[in-house]
Design a protein around this motif. Structure first.
Motif, PDB file in Angstrom:
ATOM      1  N   PHE A 170     -52.971  19.887 -23.836  1.00  4.12           N
ATOM      2  CA  PHE A 170     -51.780  19.698 -24.533  1.00  4.12           C
ATOM      3  C   PHE A 170     -51.832  19.313 -25.822  1.00  4.12           C
ATOM      4  O   PHE A 170     -51.195  19.790 -26.918  1.00  4.12           O
ATOM      5  CB  PHE A 170     -50.774  18.950 -23.537  1.00  4.12           C
ATOM      6  N   GLU A 171     -52.874  18.281 -26.004  1.00  5.28           N
ATOM      7  CA  GLU A 171     -52.837  17.790 -27.387  1.00  5.28           C
ATOM      8  C   GLU A 171     -53.414  19.095 -28.404  1.00  5.28           C
ATOM      9  O   GLU A 171     -52.906  19.379 -29.643  1.00  5.28           O
ATOM     10  CB  GLU A 171     -54.095  16.965 -27.802  1.00  5.28           C
ATOM     11  N   GLU A 213     -45.732  24.196 -17.636  1.00  4.73           N
ATOM     12  CA  GLU A 213     -45.490  22.750 -18.356  1.00  4.73           C
ATOM     13  C   GLU A 213     -45.472  23.027 -19.963  1.00  4.73           C
ATOM     14  O   GLU A 213     -45.046  22.287 -20.726  1.00  4.73           O
ATOM     15  CB  GLU A 213     -46.812  22.066 -18.016  1.00  4.73           C
ATOM     16  N   LEU A 214     -46.520  24.002 -20.218  1.00  4.57           N
ATOM     17  CA  LEU A 214     -46.647  24.495 -21.856  1.00  4.57           C
ATOM     18  C   LEU A 214     -45.310  24.667 -22.402  1.00  4.57           C
ATOM     19  O   LEU A 214     -44.705  24.592 -23.274  1.00  4.57           O
ATOM     20  CB  LEU A 214     -47.509  25.233 -22.012  1.00  4.57           C
ATOM     21  N   LYS A 215     -44.585  25.501 -21.502  1.00  4.97           N
ATOM     22  CA  LYS A 215     -43.285  25.869 -21.951  1.00  4.97           C
ATOM     23  C   LYS A 215     -42.014  24.864 -22.050  1.00  4.97           C
ATOM     24  O   LYS A 215     -41.453  24.754 -22.770  1.00  4.97           O
ATOM     25  CB  LYS A 215     -42.875  27.134 -21.093  1.00  4.97           C
ATOM     26  N   ARG A 216     -42.302  24.140 -20.899  1.00  2.00           N
ATOM     27  CA  ARG A 216     -41.220  23.023 -20.981  1.00  2.00           C
ATOM     28  C   ARG A 216     -41.659  21.875 -21.908  1.00  2.00           C
ATOM     29  O   ARG A 216     -40.445  21.433 -22.478  1.00  2.00           O
ATOM     30  CB  ARG A 216     -41.377  22.450 -19.493  1.00  2.00           C
ATOM     31  N   VAL A 222     -46.730  31.474 -23.371  1.00  2.52           N
ATOM     32  CA  VAL A 222     -47.977  32.125 -23.369  1.00  2.52           C
ATOM     33  C   VAL A 222     -47.872  33.467 -23.189  1.00  2.52           C
ATOM     34  O   VAL A 222     -47.095  33.767 -22.412  1.00  2.52           O
ATOM     35  CB  VAL A 222     -49.240  31.346 -22.160  1.00  2.52           C
ATOM     36  N   GLU A 223     -48.635  34.308 -24.054  1.00  7.09           N
ATOM     37  CA  GLU A 223     -48.879  35.751 -23.943  1.00  7.09           C
ATOM     38  C   GLU A 223     -49.496  36.332 -22.583  1.00  7.09           C
ATOM     39  O   GLU A 223     -49.335  37.235 -22.180  1.00  7.09           O
ATOM     40  CB  GLU A 223     -49.132  36.508 -25.158  1.00  7.09           C
ATOM     41  N   PHE A 224     -50.393  35.367 -22.280  1.00  8.26           N
ATOM     42  CA  PHE A 224     -51.178  35.778 -21.301  1.00  8.26           C
ATOM     43  C   PHE A 224     -52.019  34.607 -20.563  1.00  8.26           C
ATOM     44  O   PHE A 224     -52.261  33.439 -21.089  1.00  8.26           O
ATOM     45  CB  PHE A 224     -52.647  36.831 -21.625  1.00  8.26           C
TER      46      PHE A 224
END
Length: 270
Positions: A170-171, A213-216, A222-224
């Protein structure tokens, strides 16, 4: 029990030996095409599915050409592999560079080709920016640690130098965002010669959780999602081949359950 067949009879083999000095390798093109088509069929449900063939597994230009004809991309880990991919007809984002202790010229070649760059260490981000510039598409390789058991071939994720921890991941995405990268993917590679359906499905579950989680947390769509590889083969007569249909169906069910409700139903699979 898995059945092994040899594509030539004795007379055909002896005729080849008369023409080509031994030792040599014989590749079964028909079987190669059938295998990649079976994999693609198992993931026909997925948006823009693409097999990224690991060039280091078989750095043979003719094999790479055959796979490209079947719609594959490549996964590269060296300058020589990038050059082989280019010479075999691969272009742009069909090419992925998975970085490990990567010198500047490899990053520079990948940028020149318009390849996707996959980083497996947080420190590589600044080095990449300084020596080659940032790519159009960037992803990071996730190391799940003790969530995956690994095996004797690839080792245990907890002992591997490859990949970022969850916190580092995430960093990395946050810092890449700050540097202006707009397009992202997500990658892992935790298996080698794996034949258990549940192992592939569990890997996909971990990756889908991260994508959500990356979206939230960061607003990254992400594309893929690249769930790595490691699809094994039955080396012994009593072993069964991977049930690709079951793998595809298991991951499809998770995709519909976890990704689609989060607005991630357009995310490609690799």
């Amino acid at each position: 029990m898995s059945k092994k067949t040899f594509p030539l009879n004795k007379e055909q083999l002896e005729a080849i030996i008369e023409k080509y000095p031994t030792p040599f390798h014989i590749y079964d093109e028909k079987a190669i095409r059938a295998n990649i088509r079976a994999l693609q069929q198992a993931f026909a449900w997925a948006p823009r599915f693409r097999e990224q063939f690991a060039v280091k597994a078989l750095p043979n230009p003719r094999i790479l050409q055959i796979l490209h004809e079947e719609g594959a991309g490549t996964d590269n880990s060296s300058l020589a592999e990038l050059v082989l991919s280019e010479a075999s007809g691969y272009r742009g984002e069909e090419i992925l560079l998975t970085s490990n202790d990567t010198p500047a010229d490899e990053f520079q070649k990948a940028i020149e080709l318009g390849a996707i760059i996959n980083l497996d260490d947080l420190s590589h981000l600044d080095y990449l920016e300084q020596h080659a510039g940032l790519p159009q598409v960037l992803c990071f390789r996730y190391n799940p640690g003790d969530l995956m058991e690994g095996n004797d071939i690839i080792g245990k994720p907890t002992e591997a130098k490859y990949g970022l921890t969850r916190e580092q991941l995430f960093e990395g995405y946050r810092r890449a965002q700050e540097k202006g990268v707009k397009r992202f993917g997500l990658h892992t590679m935790v298996a080698s010669n794996e034949r258990r359906t549940e192992a592939f499905v569990f890997t996909a579950k971990l990756m889908f959780e991260l994508a959500v989680e990356l979206k939230r947390r960061l607003g990254i769509h992400v594309e893929f999602v690249n769930i790595g590889g490691g699809i094994g083969i039955p080396y012994r007569p009593e072993e069964e081949p991977v049930d690709l249909k079951a793998v595809g169906e298991g991951i499809h069910a998770l995709y519909d359950e976890m990704m689609v409700p989060e607005g991630l139903g357009d995310v490609a699979m690799m």
